[in-house]
Enzyme design. Structure first.
Site, PDB file in Angstrom:
ATOM      1  N   GLU A 181       3.802   1.255   3.662  1.00 46.63           N
ATOM      2  CA  GLU A 181       4.173   0.294   2.555  1.00 46.63           C
ATOM      3  C   GLU A 181       5.287   0.789   1.820  1.00 46.63           C
ATOM      4  O   GLU A 181       5.122   1.783   1.049  1.00 46.63           O
ATOM      5  CB  GLU A 181       2.927  -0.018   1.615  1.00 46.63           C
ATOM      6  CG  GLU A 181       3.302  -1.464   1.043  1.00 46.63           C
ATOM      7  CD  GLU A 181       2.003  -1.908   0.234  1.00 46.63           C
ATOM      8  OE1 GLU A 181       0.767  -1.595   0.562  1.00 46.63           O
ATOM      9  OE2 GLU A 181       2.275  -2.606  -0.739  1.00 46.63           O
TER      10      GLU A 181
ATOM     11  N   LYS B 235      -7.439  -2.584  -4.081  1.00 41.39           N
ATOM     12  CA  LYS B 235      -6.562  -2.472  -2.955  1.00 41.39           C
ATOM     13  C   LYS B 235      -5.272  -1.565  -3.311  1.00 41.39           C
ATOM     14  O   LYS B 235      -4.952  -0.571  -2.815  1.00 41.39           O
ATOM     15  CB  LYS B 235      -5.899  -3.777  -2.488  1.00 41.39           C
ATOM     16  CG  LYS B 235      -5.251  -3.797  -0.924  1.00 41.39           C
ATOM     17  CD  LYS B 235      -3.755  -3.359  -1.242  1.00 41.39           C
ATOM     18  CE  LYS B 235      -3.000  -3.445   0.048  1.00 41.39           C
ATOM     19  NZ  LYS B 235      -1.593  -2.987   0.065  1.00 41.39           N
TER      20      LYS B 235
ATOM     21  N   ASP C 200     -10.669  10.656   7.220  1.00 43.08           N
ATOM     22  CA  ASP C 200     -11.308   9.475   7.947  1.00 43.08           C
ATOM     23  C   ASP C 200     -11.158   8.346   6.964  1.00 43.08           C
ATOM     24  O   ASP C 200     -11.911   8.265   5.924  1.00 43.08           O
ATOM     25  CB  ASP C 200     -12.694   9.555   8.508  1.00 43.08           C
ATOM     26  CG  ASP C 200     -13.295   8.511   9.025  1.00 43.08           C
ATOM     27  OD1 ASP C 200     -12.614   7.202   8.710  1.00 43.08           O
ATOM     28  OD2 ASP C 200     -14.321   8.586   9.811  1.00 43.08           O
TER      29      ASP C 200
ATOM     30  N   HIS D 106       8.854  -3.924  -6.091  1.00 45.84           N
ATOM     31  CA  HIS D 106       8.358  -3.930  -4.860  1.00 45.84           C
ATOM     32  C   HIS D 106       9.120  -4.702  -3.933  1.00 45.84           C
ATOM     33  O   HIS D 106       9.547  -4.050  -2.945  1.00 45.84           O
ATOM     34  CB  HIS D 106       6.912  -4.980  -5.025  1.00 45.84           C
ATOM     35  CG  HIS D 106       5.938  -4.841  -3.917  1.00 45.84           C
ATOM     36  ND1 HIS D 106       5.413  -3.756  -3.691  1.00 45.84           N
ATOM     37  CD2 HIS D 106       5.792  -5.599  -2.933  1.00 45.84           C
ATOM     38  CE1 HIS D 106       4.613  -3.791  -2.603  1.00 45.84           C
ATOM     39  NE2 HIS D 106       4.762  -5.031  -2.187  1.00 45.84           N
TER      40      HIS D 106
END
Ligand code: NDP
Length: 418
Positions: free
Chosen positions: A79, A259, A275, A372
């Site tokens: 991202e 998130k 992990d 962004h």
């Protein structure tokens, strides 16, 4: 799909030939898979039916001051805005003296689920008399942990329904994440439960809800460093605190709030060979611990400061799993100077809080799209088919149009090529 029977038994080269022969790939595509398979001899041993290496970009995030120590943080993510936002959040906190962290405990939990119990209360009481013996069995199953001053620490019995109980085992897994070590211990305990205690075991496996492996990070920002355009620092701080409150009230907002936190945490988790599914599931389960899903971090105004706090389960390791196998992990550990699992826990909690600060700061000031989309423009232009040398000039002309969609990116590219 008969042609793919025993695909796993074939050599890497044969697998690609087979895909080609069956028209699954064109020659260009086969060539790409071959070119990308940069570590095929190692990775063919790590996953089943290996065909290629899927790479992700890695970058460094700066400005992290955690418990008075500076860190450079390797991050792996696809991202575009994550690393820039992480550095921005960390830089704000650095100006305010950095993050302080607190480790609560570091134990991994595992479960043996026992079914068809006649009298759950009675069975639990009986099991409790067997705890010393069961702890010994768990330790015998992975004796090297004891030599490292770790090992099984305690057991508890939880009644899940009239006929189902969970026997929970807590293990000090030292520097590893510990899933495999835990599972070995649990299966040894389960065997004894079935053979001599006559419990009917349904399953035994670690729990990713790592409530006994929590880490907290905190930061305290003076208002003046938060000023933005026509907003005073106090106004920005008030808005961040209110946005944090909304994430406590509303699961729709909380999921996005978290998130953003996991954008940073996952990137470090991947860079350090851990992990990320385990960390994700634990974080979200923890976010719902009150019965309602809430934001993992909070921001509030206290004594003239904006105070941010986060607590997350962080069962990470610096050894074990793929950590010792993937060569880049050792390089990343070296870059970050991370020497212990506890240190990595502190780092990921701080990264989560920095990432959250940057996201909230952008959201309540100029909006998320400003920073962004500037970074996303590069991806948009690449997706439109630009060659690497075309990206910057096309991004520049697209920026001038104020448009941010795929069609406009294609048009900007065509215009550039005229
Ligand atoms: P390993 O199975 O690799 O065990 C850890 C290894 O590290 C052991 O071989 C241990 O050696 C060695 N080691 C060396 N030094 C230390 C030290 N100081 N402290 C602790 N161990 C040390 O890894 P884990 O048990 O950590 O399991 C992690 C893996 O399990 C991950 O790949 C994860 O994806 C996977 N997994 C996750 C599950 C989940 O999250 N639900 C379920 C199942 C697997 P020795 O043998 O001598 O003790």
């Amino acid at each position: 799909m008969r042609e793919f029977v025993k695909f796993y038994q074939k050599k890497w080269d044969e697998r690609l030939q087979l895909l080609r022969k069956n028209d699954c790939l064109k020659s260009m595509e086969e060539a790409l898979l071959r070119k990308q398979a940069i570590n095929f001899s190692l990775n063919d041993t790590i996953v089943e039916n290996y065909i290629t290496d899927y790479t992700l970009p890695e970058g460094l995030s700066f400005h992290y001051l955690i418990d008075n120590q500076k860190y450079i943080i390797p991050m792996v993510t696809e991202e575009p805005s994550v690393i820039a936002a992480s550095s921005h959040g960390a830089a704000l906190v650095e100006k305010a003296g950095g993050f302080t962290t607190e480790l609560h405990e570091r134990l991994l939990l595992g479960q043996v689920i026992i079914e068809k119990v006649q009298d759950a209360q009675k069975f639990c009481s009986y099991l409790e008399t067997q705890f010393p013996r069961l702890l010994e069995i768990a330790n015998q199953a992975h004796p090297s942990l004891l030599r490292r001053k770790g090992g099984a620490r305690w057991l508890r019995c939880r009644i899940l329904s009239a006929h189902i109980i969970s026997l929970d085992l807590a293990v000090d897994v030292r520097e590893a994440m510990g899933a495999n070590m835990m599972n070995t211990m649990l299966e040894a305990v389960a065997q004894v439960l079935e053979q001599s205690i006559k419990g009917q075991v349904l399953l035994s496996v670690l729990s990713n809800y790592a409530t006994e492996c929590l880490v907290s990070a905190k930061c305290k920002l003076p208002f003046n460093i938060l000023e933005k355009n026509n907003l005073s620092g106090k106004q920005v701080a008030d808005k961040i605190a209110l946005a944090s409150r909304v994430a406590q009230l509303d699961p729709y907002r909380a999921a996005t709030h978290n998130k953003g936190i996991m954008n940073g945490i996952d990137a470090v988790i991947i860079a350090t060979g851990n992990d990320w599914r385990a960390i994700e599931s634990g974080a979200h389960a923890f976010a719902a611990r009150s019965g309602q899903y809430r934001g993992l971090s909070t921001w509030e105004i206290k004594d003239g400061y904006l105070v941010g706090k986060i607590t997350i389960p962080a069962p990470v390791g610096v050894v074990g799993g793929s950590i010792g196998i993937v060569p880049l992990v050792a390089v990343n550990q070296k870059l970050a100077h991370i020497k212990s699992a506890r240190e990595l826990e502190k780092v990921i909690a701080s990264v989560g809080l920095a990432q959250n600060l940057a996201a909230l700061y952008a959201l309540v000031t100029e909006g998320i799209q400003h920073g962004h989309m500037n970074l996303q423009l590069k991806s948009l232009v690449l997706a439109a088919g630009a060659h690497l040398e075309e990206v910057l000039p096309v991004v520049e002309s697209l920026r001038k149009t104020g448009k941010r969609d795929a069609g406009s990116a294609k048009k900007a590219l065509q215009d550039y090529r005229k």
